[in-house]
Design a protein around this motif. Structure first.
Motif, PDB file in Angstrom:
ATOM      1  N   VAL A 118       4.641  19.440  72.185  1.00 39.02           N
ATOM      2  CA  VAL A 118       4.717  20.070  71.217  1.00 39.02           C
ATOM      3  C   VAL A 118       4.804  19.252  70.244  1.00 39.02           C
ATOM      4  O   VAL A 118       5.183  19.047  68.975  1.00 39.02           O
ATOM      5  CB  VAL A 118       5.988  20.951  71.141  1.00 39.02           C
ATOM      6  CG1 VAL A 118       6.043  22.205  71.750  1.00 39.02           C
ATOM      7  CG2 VAL A 118       7.190  20.021  72.197  1.00 39.02           C
ATOM      8  N   GLY A 121       1.632  17.459  67.369  1.00 37.74           N
ATOM      9  CA  GLY A 121       0.374  18.880  66.937  1.00 37.74           C
ATOM     10  C   GLY A 121      -1.185  18.557  68.217  1.00 37.74           C
ATOM     11  O   GLY A 121      -2.146  19.331  67.024  1.00 37.74           O
ATOM     12  N   PHE A 230      11.452  21.356  66.437  1.00 33.08           N
ATOM     13  CA  PHE A 230      10.902  22.597  65.808  1.00 33.08           C
ATOM     14  C   PHE A 230       9.594  22.473  65.582  1.00 33.08           C
ATOM     15  O   PHE A 230       8.985  22.490  64.946  1.00 33.08           O
ATOM     16  CB  PHE A 230      11.535  22.049  64.217  1.00 33.08           C
ATOM     17  CG  PHE A 230      12.519  21.945  64.070  1.00 33.08           C
ATOM     18  CD1 PHE A 230      14.032  23.260  63.961  1.00 33.08           C
ATOM     19  CD2 PHE A 230      13.604  20.557  64.208  1.00 33.08           C
ATOM     20  CE1 PHE A 230      15.119  22.930  63.531  1.00 33.08           C
ATOM     21  CE2 PHE A 230      14.900  20.197  63.779  1.00 33.08           C
ATOM     22  CZ  PHE A 230      15.797  21.518  63.611  1.00 33.08           C
ATOM     23  N   PRO A 231       8.614  22.888  66.728  1.00 37.26           N
ATOM     24  CA  PRO A 231       7.486  23.169  66.815  1.00 37.26           C
ATOM     25  C   PRO A 231       7.386  23.904  65.965  1.00 37.26           C
ATOM     26  O   PRO A 231       4.969  24.200  66.066  1.00 37.26           O
ATOM     27  CB  PRO A 231       7.422  23.603  68.584  1.00 37.26           C
ATOM     28  CG  PRO A 231       8.667  23.815  68.715  1.00 37.26           C
ATOM     29  CD  PRO A 231       9.524  23.628  67.875  1.00 37.26           C
ATOM     30  N   TRP A 232       7.215  24.815  65.261  1.00 41.01           N
ATOM     31  CA  TRP A 232       6.741  25.627  64.894  1.00 41.01           C
ATOM     32  C   TRP A 232       6.202  25.020  63.131  1.00 41.01           C
ATOM     33  O   TRP A 232       5.391  25.696  62.298  1.00 41.01           O
ATOM     34  CB  TRP A 232       7.527  27.259  63.476  1.00 41.01           C
ATOM     35  CG  TRP A 232       8.893  26.051  63.636  1.00 41.01           C
ATOM     36  CD1 TRP A 232      10.089  26.351  64.930  1.00 41.01           C
ATOM     37  CD2 TRP A 232       9.357  26.268  62.336  1.00 41.01           C
ATOM     38  NE1 TRP A 232      11.208  26.091  63.989  1.00 41.01           N
ATOM     39  CE2 TRP A 232      10.489  25.467  62.656  1.00 41.01           C
ATOM     40  CE3 TRP A 232       8.913  25.705  61.167  1.00 41.01           C
ATOM     41  CZ2 TRP A 232      11.645  25.177  61.899  1.00 41.01           C
ATOM     42  CZ3 TRP A 232       9.909  25.599  60.103  1.00 41.01           C
ATOM     43  CH2 TRP A 232      10.888  24.814  60.320  1.00 41.01           C
ATOM     44  N   ILE A 233       7.153  23.857  63.419  1.00 40.79           N
ATOM     45  CA  ILE A 233       7.126  22.796  61.671  1.00 40.79           C
ATOM     46  C   ILE A 233       5.409  22.290  61.805  1.00 40.79           C
ATOM     47  O   ILE A 233       5.169  22.218  61.116  1.00 40.79           O
ATOM     48  CB  ILE A 233       8.003  21.378  61.745  1.00 40.79           C
ATOM     49  CG1 ILE A 233       8.819  22.075  61.182  1.00 40.79           C
ATOM     50  CG2 ILE A 233       7.151  20.573  61.327  1.00 40.79           C
ATOM     51  CD1 ILE A 233      10.140  20.896  60.939  1.00 40.79           C
ATOM     52  N   SER A 235       2.542  24.064  62.545  1.00 43.32           N
ATOM     53  CA  SER A 235       1.071  24.461  62.042  1.00 43.32           C
ATOM     54  C   SER A 235       2.790  25.467  61.048  1.00 43.32           C
ATOM     55  O   SER A 235       1.219  25.270  60.123  1.00 43.32           O
ATOM     56  CB  SER A 235       1.128  26.016  62.853  1.00 43.32           C
ATOM     57  OG  SER A 235       3.488  27.009  63.666  1.00 43.32           O
ATOM     58  N   ALA A 236       3.519  25.105  60.423  1.00 44.83           N
ATOM     59  CA  ALA A 236       3.509  25.232  58.904  1.00 44.83           C
ATOM     60  C   ALA A 236       3.142  24.475  58.086  1.00 44.83           C
ATOM     61  O   ALA A 236       3.146  25.057  56.982  1.00 44.83           O
ATOM     62  CB  ALA A 236       4.865  25.418  59.337  1.00 44.83           C
ATOM     63  N   ASN A 238       0.872  22.292  58.589  1.00 39.48           N
ATOM     64  CA  ASN A 238      -1.161  22.688  58.374  1.00 39.48           C
ATOM     65  C   ASN A 238      -1.214  23.755  57.370  1.00 39.48           C
ATOM     66  O   ASN A 238      -2.228  23.298  57.141  1.00 39.48           O
ATOM     67  CB  ASN A 238      -0.936  22.851  59.453  1.00 39.48           C
ATOM     68  CG  ASN A 238      -1.870  22.007  61.168  1.00 39.48           C
ATOM     69  OD1 ASN A 238      -2.014  21.197  60.107  1.00 39.48           O
ATOM     70  ND2 ASN A 238      -1.894  21.886  61.953  1.00 39.48           N
ATOM     71  N   SER A 239      -0.597  24.559  56.861  1.00 37.73           N
ATOM     72  CA  SER A 239      -1.097  25.252  55.903  1.00 37.73           C
ATOM     73  C   SER A 239      -0.796  24.523  54.222  1.00 37.73           C
ATOM     74  O   SER A 239      -0.753  25.714  53.294  1.00 37.73           O
ATOM     75  CB  SER A 239      -0.215  26.794  55.816  1.00 37.73           C
ATOM     76  OG  SER A 239       0.548  26.963  56.454  1.00 37.73           O
TER      77      SER A 239
END
Ligand code: HEM
Length: 516
Positions: A118, A121, A230-233, A235-236, A238-239
């Motif tokens: 994580v 990325g 905050f692994p979701w950061i 992918s967030a 990336n968009s």
């Protein structure tokens, strides 16, 4: 007013406070039960360590994110109170005891490496793959390309780059202009890994100011801590468009840039070479991966190739460049070492701008080798805690602590390299400690404890390439030129932040020399 709005205002609004209160109550009860479990009933509750570390990962986050890469230093201080084995997170044990190193990083076919997936990325690269079977398959496809035999067969590539390195150094000779090794060496190692692995490079060593991935990797190291929590950061982000990310969190932008570099490399290396332009290296990691019969379709997909490209560049640039910088600083800073190395090179290499000797010849020079070993020892490779999980084995720490199967256990290279029983006066750059086949107090060869490249099945894939680069760069920079330090002192190479790789003070201008 619509039906929904009407029903919303009549039904939902009056109940909202109760719903919220109930949710908070459930959450609080959950936290209390979890805390009691972690402190008293967890299979790790018998391991010593701070209560807060056992309770929550926010303890670690405070040291890594708020104080910037300080948890390893803090763990070091905790040793006085808790001893060599410490529970440093609810689910992680850290051990500082060189006798346990071989056991943790043993050649176990099932050992897993949790947590690094994580951080950057790029979860599907060889470096970041968690499970042992996928790792074995992916690494198996790359092993032949990084074997010693392959490196020897392509040593002319390294010699060519080293020749260019010398040309750049000679451009500074006698000018009084300082040369930043910290800027130049990542350009050298970056070109090297790209040419070797992908068949082309961005020719960073030729650029006027030594453009390189250096700054990006420095920033990535610090953002790796944020990404861990905050692994979701990733992918967030990336968009989002780059410009918005840059404003919000500049260090995360470089992580995304690295991902884009990975994709560019992947696209470039898959395409046929331009007409009339031959690829520098015939084999690329992509040709190896795509030709492999053992890899799955997913292993050959675009995204995974991009992950592999990112991480190979990241792993191959800073580690080797920092080892060289550490070596250059100490050698130039210590007249006895400087003249002994110069003497050895003078007596063994032909004089003048001679042809670069072969790797086999350079490897025979004991003092050169000793200087490289000492550079590796004091640059550590990675400063991060290096975790392992043995899913099928209970570990036994000195008959004092049973570590249940599947526990995340980490050790740190820095701890091994500063173990005073193995490396007395461990902070001193002392190549002499490597001469005459030295042994550790337990009778093992001293280099058993040089673990800059790790150990076991996850040991550095690029070790042969790295050694070759170190031999060529170190021998030629000192064989052909003389230096004095320019406004540089020990703080410019002293490890101060654990940003996955070791980072020196943030306002350092790097290792700078005058070429005389
Ligand atoms: C002085 C130079 C270098 C040092 C000190 C170094 C150090 C390390 C260390 C400590 C690890 C982790 C080992 C573990 O988890 O136990 C590693 C892994 C790795 N390194 Fe290096 N490295 C260097 C150069 C390179 C180069 C030039 C490459 C380019 C190919 C490279 C590619 C890799 C890869 C792909 C891995 C992941 C291996 C795996 O998990 O199977 N490294 N390296």
């Amino acid at each position: 007013m619509t039906w929904l709005e009407m029903s919303g205002s009549r039904l939902i609004s009056p109940m909202l406070p109760q719903v919220l209160c109930f949710a908070i109550l459930v959450w609080t009860v959950y936290l209390v039960i979890r805390s009691i479990y972690r402190l008293y009933f967890s299979p790790l509750s018998h391991i010593p360590g701070p209560r807060f570390a056992a309770l929550t990962k926010w303890y670690e986050a405070y040291y890594e994110i708020v104080l910037s890469g300080q948890y390893s230093f803090h763990i070091d201080k905790l040793r006085d109170q808790y001893g060599p084995i410490i529970r440093v997170a609810p689910d992680e044990i850290h051990i500082r005891d060189i006798e346990f190193y071989d056991e943790l990083y043993a050649k176990n076919l099932h050992v897993e490496k949790p947590g690094w997936n994580v951080k950057f990325g790029s979860p599907s690269s060889v470096f970041t793959t968690i499970d042992a079977a996928s790792h074995r398959r992916r690494r198996g496809a790359l092993n032949p390309m990084f074997s010693r035999r392959s490196i020897l067969s392509l040593e002319h590539l390294i010699q060519q780059r080293t020749e260019l390195l010398c040309e750049r150094i000679s451009g500074f000779k006698g000018t009084g202009r300082p040369l930043s090794m910290t800027d130049m060496l990542p350009a050298f190692t970056g070109d090297m890994i790209m040419e070797y692995a992908f068949g082309f490079s961005y020719n960073q060593l030729e650029s006027l100011n030594f453009e390189s991935f250096h700054e990006a990797f420095m920033a990535i190291g610090s953002s790796a801590h944020v990404a861990s929590f905050f692994p979701w950061i990733i992918s967030a982000m990336n968009s989002l468009p780059d410009t918005r990310i840059e404003k919000a969190q500049p260090s995360m932008l470089s992580l995304l840039r690295l991902k884009r570099v990975g994709r560019t490399i992947e696209t470039h290396a898959r395409s046929k070479p331009e007409e009339g332009k031959e690829q520098i290296s015939k084999t690329t990691i992509f040709s190896e991966i795509l030709a492999s019969e053992n890899l799955t379709a997913y292993d050959k997909a675009h995204q995974r190739l991009a992950d592999e490209a990112n991480i190979l560049v990241a792993a191959g640039v800073e580690t080797t460049a920092f080892a060289l910088c550490v070596g250059v600083f100490h050698i130039v800073n210590t007249p006895q070492i400087y003249s002994r190395l110069k003497n050895e090179l003078f007596n063994s290499l032909p004089a003048g701008d001679h042809e670069i000797p072969s790797l086999l010849e350079l490897e025979k020079l004991p003092y050169l080798r000793a200087c490289i070993q000492e550079s590796l020892r004091l640059s550590y490779g990675l400063s991060a805690r290096n975790p392992r999980r043995h899913p099928d084995r209970t570990l036994n720490y000195k008959n004092q602590y049973i570590i249940p199967k599947g526990t995340k256990v980490s050790m740190t290279i820095v701890d091994v390299h500063h173990d005073e029983s193995i490396f007395p006066d461990s902070h001193r750059f002392n190549p002499e400690r490597w001469l005459n086949d030295p042994k550790a107090p337990d009778g093992k060869p001293l280099d058993h404890y040089l673990v800059a490249f790790g150990k076991g099945p996850r040991r550095c894939l690029g070790i042969n390439l790295a050694w070759a680069e170190l031999f060529f760069a170190m021998s030629m920079t000192f064989g052909r030129f003389d230096y004095t330090l320019y406004q540089t002192d020990a703080t410019d190479i002293r490890y101060k932040y654990d940003f996955f790789t070791p980072r020196v003070k943030l306002d350092s201008k790097g290792v700078r020399v005058l070429v005389i």
